[in-house]
Design an enzyme around this catalytic site. Structure first.
Site, PDB file in Angstrom:
ATOM      1  N   ILE A  51       0.432  -1.315  -0.093  1.00  0.00           N
ATOM      2  CA  ILE A  51      -0.236   0.086   0.194  1.00  0.00           C
ATOM      3  C   ILE A  51       0.705   1.566   0.323  1.00  0.00           C
ATOM      4  CG2 ILE A  51      -2.328  -1.071   0.933  1.00  0.00           C
ATOM      5  CD1 ILE A  51      -0.872  -0.282   3.746  1.00  0.00           C
ATOM      6  N   GLY A  57      11.274   2.209   4.279  1.00  0.00           N
ATOM      7  CA  GLY A  57      10.207   0.627   3.919  1.00  0.00           C
ATOM      8  C   GLY A  57       9.357   1.022   2.602  1.00  0.00           C
ATOM      9  N   VAL A  59       5.579  -0.376   2.641  1.00  0.00           N
ATOM     10  CA  VAL A  59       4.475  -1.113   3.816  1.00  0.00           C
ATOM     11  C   VAL A  59       3.331  -1.948   2.830  1.00  0.00           C
ATOM     12  CG1 VAL A  59       2.216   0.127   4.992  1.00  0.00           C
ATOM     13  CG2 VAL A  59       4.360   1.323   4.462  1.00  0.00           C
ATOM     14  N   LYS A  73       5.029  -2.312   7.832  1.00  0.00           N
ATOM     15  CA  LYS A  73       5.929  -2.114   7.564  1.00  0.00           C
ATOM     16  C   LYS A  73       7.161  -3.116   7.524  1.00  0.00           C
ATOM     17  CE  LYS A  73       6.146   3.115   8.152  1.00  0.00           C
ATOM     18  NZ  LYS A  73       5.820   4.338   8.945  1.00  0.00           N
ATOM     19  N   ASP A 171       9.005  15.749  12.883  1.00  0.00           N
ATOM     20  CA  ASP A 171       8.714  15.631  11.305  1.00  0.00           C
ATOM     21  C   ASP A 171       7.100  16.038  11.367  1.00  0.00           C
ATOM     22  OD1 ASP A 171       8.979  15.320   8.670  1.00  0.00           O
ATOM     23  OD2 ASP A 171       9.343  13.077   8.990  1.00  0.00           O
TER      24      ASP A 171
HETATM   25  N1  LIG Z   1      -1.411   2.943   9.403  1.00  0.00           N
HETATM   26  C1  LIG Z   1      -1.150   3.299   8.058  1.00  0.00           C
HETATM   27  N2  LIG Z   1      -2.462   2.636   7.108  1.00  0.00           N
HETATM   28  C2  LIG Z   1      -2.300   3.054   6.721  1.00  0.00           C
HETATM   29  N3  LIG Z   1      -1.636   3.348   5.373  1.00  0.00           N
HETATM   30  C3  LIG Z   1      -0.257   3.609   5.704  1.00  0.00           C
HETATM   31  C4  LIG Z   1      -0.565   3.074   7.113  1.00  0.00           C
HETATM   32  N4  LIG Z   1       0.968   3.502   7.231  1.00  0.00           N
HETATM   33  C5  LIG Z   1       1.682   3.692   6.173  1.00  0.00           C
HETATM   34  N5  LIG Z   1       0.447   3.420   4.981  1.00  0.00           N
HETATM   35  C6  LIG Z   1       0.976   3.651   3.550  1.00  0.00           C
HETATM   36  O1  LIG Z   1       2.234   3.379   3.510  1.00  0.00           O
HETATM   37  C7  LIG Z   1       2.493   4.860   2.920  1.00  0.00           C
HETATM   38  C8  LIG Z   1       4.127   5.335   3.128  1.00  0.00           C
HETATM   39  O2  LIG Z   1       4.359   5.207   4.149  1.00  0.00           O
HETATM   40  P1  LIG Z   1       5.556   5.431   5.067  1.00  0.00           P
HETATM   41  O3  LIG Z   1       5.103   6.024   6.591  1.00  0.00           O
HETATM   42  O4  LIG Z   1       6.645   4.797   5.034  1.00  0.00           O
HETATM   43  O5  LIG Z   1       6.935   7.028   3.986  1.00  0.00           O
HETATM   44  P2  LIG Z   1       5.807   8.742   4.096  1.00  0.00           P
HETATM   45  O6  LIG Z   1       5.633   8.984   5.531  1.00  0.00           O
HETATM   46  O7  LIG Z   1       5.035   8.570   3.641  1.00  0.00           O
HETATM   47  O8  LIG Z   1       7.397   8.877   3.554  1.00  0.00           O
HETATM   48  P3  LIG Z   1       8.412   9.219   3.933  1.00  0.00           P
HETATM   49  O9  LIG Z   1       9.456   7.525   4.813  1.00  0.00           O
HETATM   50  O10 LIG Z   1       9.336   9.681   3.467  1.00  0.00           O
HETATM   51  O11 LIG Z   1       8.632   9.659   5.182  1.00  0.00           O
HETATM   52  C9  LIG Z   1       1.689   6.602   3.402  1.00  0.00           C
HETATM   53  O12 LIG Z   1       1.793   6.946   2.312  1.00  0.00           O
HETATM   54  C10 LIG Z   1       0.782   5.752   3.952  1.00  0.00           C
HETATM   55  O13 LIG Z   1      -0.030   5.229   2.243  1.00  0.00           O
END
Ligand SMILES: Nc1ncnc2c1ncn2[C@@H]1O[C@H](COP(=O)(O)OP(=O)(O)OP(=O)(O)O)[C@@H](O)[C@H]1O
Length: 389
Positions: A51, A57, A59, A73, A171
């Site tokens: 997703i 990494g 998710v 994740k 952040d």
């Molecule tokens: N708890 C969650 N429920 C649903 N989707 C999620 C969840 N956590 C992350 N995601 C999805 O995965 C994507 C990547 O999340 P992640 O936190 O790894 O990176 P990011 O915050 O988008 O970027 P960065 O790591 O550069 O800050 C998110 O944009 C979201 O679409």
């Protein structure tokens, strides 16, 4: 008030000082998932279940053995910074609970696998929905935006004032605000967070975060206090009211930086013109302009002029009247770093750029990536010569 203590719980087995190379001593009550369960939950990390992808990494969406839907994740193998962030995330978020913070179900530390398991949030992040164009199909009415702003403020007030040691997130930005099925906001991504003992006024730290959201005193001098989060919150507040990113390279130069634009229109008494046109005029103008003014208060140059998060909550709800509150020019990192022109030039030439810029007594590494669909520019910011953590 919640106090921290870390220890792996029963499911985690006996607490060991080290797992792999990581020091996990002192972590408490963290649920450890067997790798096999997470593999089953995601159909062997099937791409169809992926997703998202972040700095950390990939998710995946998965269904756990007990039926809960989870966001899983997976830390990519290479990242050394990732391992530190993995541990920070566990330490910070596993010990606290609040309706406006993402919930960590547990983690997996098995062989080389480092995986975090969260509750799954159906409606993605604010960056992908509200700021990501109309393709999400979600209508963000003024009432919804109002509730989202107050929810985020409450979550941040809890981190800053409801736990000991208090937590600076470091952040706060639209991509780190996830939405559940009812569009309730949840602050996520605690990998950069700092736990700060209450007897310390600030800590000096390596600067990390996202340009556009970074408070000048933190970016320039590495001085981290809760006021740095409050600055980032102020920028986010403006994004939610206006429906646009803090930096948008597709707009005329004088409109590209939302914070500067908000200040110009505030001085002209034309703030209402900034409110998202997608609302088709269906909003409470007094509330929307108040929110933009609170955004300006949160981003004041002098940290002491920024209100605490509990005060921000009261300002948002109208419990504290800000009508006569003096507001001066917000602190703009671009004034110090000569970033503005260079960032725009770089964006024109390249999608992803890393370059170095000098500002005051430090050198910075800026990694710039622009998203062609949303026109949002993200600059990740790391100081090269600074005090260590
Ligand atoms: N708890 C969650 N429920 C649903 N989707 C999620 C969840 N956590 C992350 N995601 C999805 O995965 C994507 C990547 O999340 P992640 O936190 O790894 O990176 P990011 O915050 O988008 O970027 P960065 O790591 O550069 O800050 C998110 O944009 C979201 O679409």
């Amino acid at each position: 008030m919640t106090c921290f203590s870390f220890r792996f719980g029963k499911k985690a087995g006996p607490a060991k000082g080290y797992v792999g190379d990581e020091d996990v001593s002192g972590m408490q009550n963290v649920n450890l998932f067997p790798y096999r369960e997470l593999r089953n939950a995601t159909d062997d990390f099937n791409l169809a279940n992926k997703i998202g992808e972040g700095g950390f990494g990939s998710v995946y969406k998965g269904i756990l053995k007990d039926g809960r839907v989870a966001a899983i994740k997976v830390l990519s193998a290479e990242s050394k910074q990732g391992v530190n962030e993995f541990l920070t995330e566990i330490k910070v978020i596993s010990a606290i609970e609040h309706e406006n913070l993402v919930k960590l179900y547990g983690c997996c530390i098995e062989g080389n696998h480092r995986i975090l398991v969260y509750n799954y949030l159906e409606k993605n992040s604010l960056a992908q929905t509200l700021l990501g164009g109309s393709q999400s199909g979600i209508q963000f009415s003024w009432r919804t935006r109002y509730a989202i702003c107050i929810g985020i403020a409450r979550g941040l007030a809890f981190l800053h004032e409801g736990v000991r040691p208090y937590i600076v997130h470091r952040d706060i930005k639209a991509s780190n605000i996830l939405l559940d099925e009812n569009l309730n906001p949840k602050i996520s991504d605690f990998g950069l967070a700092k736990l700060i003992p209450s007897n310390m006024t600030h800590v000096s730290t390596r600067v990390a975060g996202t340009i556009g959201y970074l408070a000048p005193e933190y970016a320039i001098r590495g001085q981290l206090t809760r006021k740095a989060d409050i600055y980032s919150f102020g920028v986010l507040l403006m994004e939610i009211v206006t429906g646009r990113c803090s930096t948008n390279s597709k707009l005329p130069v004088e409109e590209q930086f939302l914070l500067e634009r908000t200040w110009v229109l505030y001085e002209r008494k034309e703030l209402v013109g900034l409110v998202d046109t997608a609302l088709n005029g269906e909003f409470d103008a007094e509330e929307a302009c108040r929110f933009l003014k609170i955004g300006l208060l949160c981003t004041q140059d002098a940290p002491k002029l920024r209100p605490s998060m509990s005060t921000v909550v009261k300002m948002l709800t109208g419990e504290i009247d800000i009508t006569h509150k003096p507001i001066s020019k917000p602190g703009l990192i671009s004034d110090f770093l000569d970033l503005k022109v260079r960032s725009v030039e770089n964006q024109k030439n390249s999608k992803n750029t890393t370059y170095t810029s000098s500002g005051s007594d430090r050198q910075y590494n800026l990694s710039l990536s622009s998203d062609s669909t949303t026109s949002c520019a993200t600059m990740t910011f790391t100081a090269i010569h600074d005090r260590s953590d």
